[in-house]
Design an enzyme around this catalytic site. Structure first.
Site, short mmCIF file in Angstrom:
data_model
loop_
_atom_site.label_atom_id
_atom_site.label_comp_id
_atom_site.label_asym_id
_atom_site.label_seq_id
_atom_site.Cartn_x
_atom_site.Cartn_y
_atom_site.Cartn_z
N CYS A 74 44.21 37.39 43.49
CA CYS A 74 43.82 38.79 43.36
C CYS A 74 44.22 39.47 44.66
O CYS A 74 43.80 39.03 45.75
CB CYS A 74 42.30 38.87 43.16
SG CYS A 74 41.63 40.55 43.16
N ASN A 75 45.03 40.50 44.55
CA ASN A 75 45.49 41.18 45.76
C ASN A 75 44.35 41.80 46.54
O ASN A 75 44.32 41.76 47.76
CB ASN A 75 46.51 42.25 45.39
CG ASN A 75 47.84 41.67 45.00
OD1 ASN A 75 48.68 41.42 45.85
ND2 ASN A 75 48.03 41.41 43.71
N THR A 76 43.41 42.39 45.80
CA THR A 76 42.31 43.08 46.46
C THR A 76 41.46 42.07 47.25
O THR A 76 41.11 42.31 48.41
CB THR A 76 41.44 43.82 45.42
OG1 THR A 76 42.31 44.57 44.57
CG2 THR A 76 40.46 44.75 46.07
N CYS A 193 49.37 44.08 42.14
CA CYS A 193 48.08 43.90 41.49
C CYS A 193 48.34 43.00 40.30
O CYS A 193 49.30 43.23 39.55
CB CYS A 193 47.51 45.24 41.04
SG CYS A 193 46.05 45.07 40.00
N1 DGL Z 1 43.21 41.70 40.21
C1 DGL Z 1 43.10 42.78 41.15
C2 DGL Z 1 44.30 42.78 42.12
O1 DGL Z 1 45.25 41.99 42.01
C3 DGL Z 1 42.94 44.15 40.51
C4 DGL Z 1 41.84 44.34 39.54
C5 DGL Z 1 40.56 44.95 40.09
O2 DGL Z 1 40.55 46.09 40.56
O3 DGL Z 1 39.57 44.23 40.00
O4 DGL Z 1 44.31 43.58 43.02
#
Ligand code: DGL
Length: 283
Positions: A74-76, A193
């Site tokens: 997950c990038n976040t 994302c």
């Molecule tokens: N999976 C998250 C990412 O790759 C984005 C989804 C979210 O906002 O939870 O950033």
């Protein structure tokens, strides 16, 4: 608990399944354990502290399940929690465990994919405001120009099954126009994302042909495979019986229904509340 030591793969929800799909292709005999924190998704609009706390809970849970290695798919979470967990938490939880993210492997290659030296990053508000991509890209490609655009409406559209619908065009076009307006030189756009690959077809249709769209799954999978080759001491601890386990913090039935879209195959999911019993290691 049994003796299996799968590689943990974590995401705020379904998006990490687009990464897991490629990890399984690249490392077909390894065991993987996926957790989607669907009950608390989306992470993209949450504060640093909240994303960090949620991600740390998941990392502790994976370690409690026997994982030697956890990938924050997950990038976040990678942007807001990875460094603190690596530097501050792992040494006291168990310094032998490893937690990796998706930003570093992507930034190691993205600068070699652009001819103009100008790259656009499309991500959640959390990823964009963290500035992790420009900072990391400049480590590897100091002359690369990096432009960013948050796309806060894309995850809700995808989560609500609207990615292929004509109504999604407005918001796809809107953020593409906003990033391209930042520089006419951008020739490479990174979908930073894990949800966004579900919009890939629409994004490519709406973009000028000379702009290349890059997704992260294969990049992260290659990088993990190289990491395991460089670290045989970790690789040999990871069990290899091609076992895949899926957990969600929300409804398993709903997870199974939606997950196929992201993973590309049907799967069986179980519920977890990510609760770990405390022990002497501070787990
Ligand atoms: N999976 C998250 C990412 O790759 C984005 C989804 C979210 O906002 O939870 O950033």
């Amino acid at each position: 608990m049994n003796n299996s030591k799968p590689i943990g793969v974590f995401d705020s929800g379904y998006g990490g399944l687009t990464i897991l799909k490629e990890l399984v292709k690249e490392l077909p005999t390894h065991d993987f354990m996926y957790v989607g924190d669907n009950a608390r998704a989306p992470y993209g609009s949450r504060s640093f502290e909240t994303v960090y706390q949620y991600t740390l809970e998941a990392v502790r849970w994976f370690i409690y399940q026997g994982c030697e290695l956890v990938v924050l798919a997950c990038n976040t979470a990678s942007a807001k929690a990875l460094r603190t967990i690596q530097q501050r938490d792992l040494p006291s939880i168990d310094p032998a465990k490893r937690v990796l993210g998706v930003i570093r492997p992507t930034t190691e290659v993205i600068g070699s994919l652009t001819k103009t030296g100008s790259v656009g990053i499309l991500g959640t508000s959390g990823t964009v405001t963290s500035n992790s991509y420009p900072i990391e890209i400049h480590h590897f490609f100091s002359n690369c120009k990096v432009y960013q655009q948050a796309c806060p409406m894309w995850v809700p559209l995808i989560e609500n099954g609207e990615a292929d619908q004509p109504g999604a065009d407005y918001f796809v076009q809107k953020y593409l126009q906003q990033i391209l307006a930042q520089s006419p030189d951008i020739d490479t756009l990174l979908l930073a994302c894990t949800h966004y690959p579900l919009l890939l077809k629409k994004i490519e249709q709406l973009l000028p042909a000379q702009i290349r769209v890059v997704t992260q799954g294969e990049i992260v999978a290659k990088s993990l495979s190289q990491y395991l080759a460089r670290h045989p001491e970790i690789n040999q601890l990871c069990t290899q019986s091609s076992d895949l386990q899926f957990y969600t913090t929300d409804s398993p039935a709903e997870f199974e229904r939606q997950a196929t879209l992201f993973f590309g195959a049907p799967l069986k999911a179980y519920h977890t509340d990510l609760v770990v019993k405390m022990d002497s290691k501070g787990l």
